[in-house]
Design a protein around this motif. Structure first.
Motif, PDB file in Angstrom:
ATOM      1  N   TRP A  13      43.994  47.578  43.531  1.00  0.00           N
ATOM      2  CA  TRP A  13      45.107  48.443  43.117  1.00  0.00           C
ATOM      3  C   TRP A  13      45.188  49.650  44.036  1.00  0.00           C
ATOM      4  O   TRP A  13      46.257  50.038  44.483  1.00  0.00           O
ATOM      5  CB  TRP A  13      44.895  48.927  41.693  1.00  0.00           C
ATOM      6  N   LEU A  53      50.488  46.632  38.898  1.00  0.00           N
ATOM      7  CA  LEU A  53      50.730  48.068  39.096  1.00  0.00           C
ATOM      8  C   LEU A  53      52.055  48.496  38.471  1.00  0.00           C
ATOM      9  O   LEU A  53      52.148  49.570  37.864  1.00  0.00           O
ATOM     10  CB  LEU A  53      50.704  48.409  40.586  1.00  0.00           C
ATOM     11  N   VAL A  95      48.938  41.865  42.413  1.00  0.00           N
ATOM     12  CA  VAL A  95      48.514  43.252  42.208  1.00  0.00           C
ATOM     13  C   VAL A  95      49.733  44.151  41.982  1.00  0.00           C
ATOM     14  O   VAL A  95      49.725  45.009  41.093  1.00  0.00           O
ATOM     15  CB  VAL A  95      47.658  43.750  43.391  1.00  0.00           C
ATOM     16  N   ILE A 127      41.334  52.458  38.126  1.00  0.00           N
ATOM     17  CA  ILE A 127      41.973  51.417  38.935  1.00  0.00           C
ATOM     18  C   ILE A 127      40.918  50.640  39.702  1.00  0.00           C
ATOM     19  O   ILE A 127      39.805  51.118  39.916  1.00  0.00           O
ATOM     20  CB  ILE A 127      43.010  52.012  39.911  1.00  0.00           C
TER      21      ILE A 127
END
Length: 152
Positions: free
Chosen positions: A39, A74, A70, A35
């Motif tokens: 994130w 995710l 973001v 990540i």
């Protein structure tokens, strides 16, 4: 205090929590978990409880649009999910998933190692002073952000 709280509480966390903002080398810390820093920060913001994108943005001091981008990534990767928000029909809540929790757990040991290395490099007195200054800085920023939100 459970392990998750212990890993995120106290001086070592205070010091390393501020590292991504203060040193470019810390940008690498979440990489082994697959990540980015952005994130990681958004997932950390919703670890305790789901929040709307605007709430995450306020807490992080960045734009809602940045957090939305973001959060969408995710959710697409299964690290977070959108949930209905009982307080607002259109502003869904961002919640971390088991996959997101697992990614953060892969980062925590790196943080602990870095905190120990920083403490050793600084020495006990300088480390304690650094943690105290960063804690005051964080509190001052929270106060300024809260005052700005109240004024608008």
């Amino acid at each position: 205090m459970n392990l998750k709280q212990k890993n995120r509480a106290g001086p070592p966390h205070t010091l390393t929590r501020n590292t991504p903002k203060t040193h470019p080398s810390a940008q690498l810390s979440p990489a082994p978990a697959g990540i980015s820093v952005a994130w990681w920060q958004v997932m950390a913001a919703v670890q305790e409880q789901p929040l709307p994108v605007a709430g995450i943005a306020r807490a992080m001091g960045i734009t809602r649009q940045s957090v939305q981008r973001v959060a969408d990534l995710l959710v697409a990767e299964g690290m977070c999910e959108y949930r209905p928000n009982p307080a607002h029909k259109r502003a869904k809540l961002v919640a971390i998933t088991a996959a997101g929790e697992a990614a953060i757990r892969r980062i925590d040991p790196q943080h602990a190692v870095m905190a120990r290395r920083l403490a050793d490099a600084l020495g006990p007195a300088a480390f304690a002073e650094t943690v105290a200054v960063l804690t005051r800085l964080s509190a001052a920023l929270d106060t300024i952000i809260a005052a700005d939100e109240s004024a608008s």
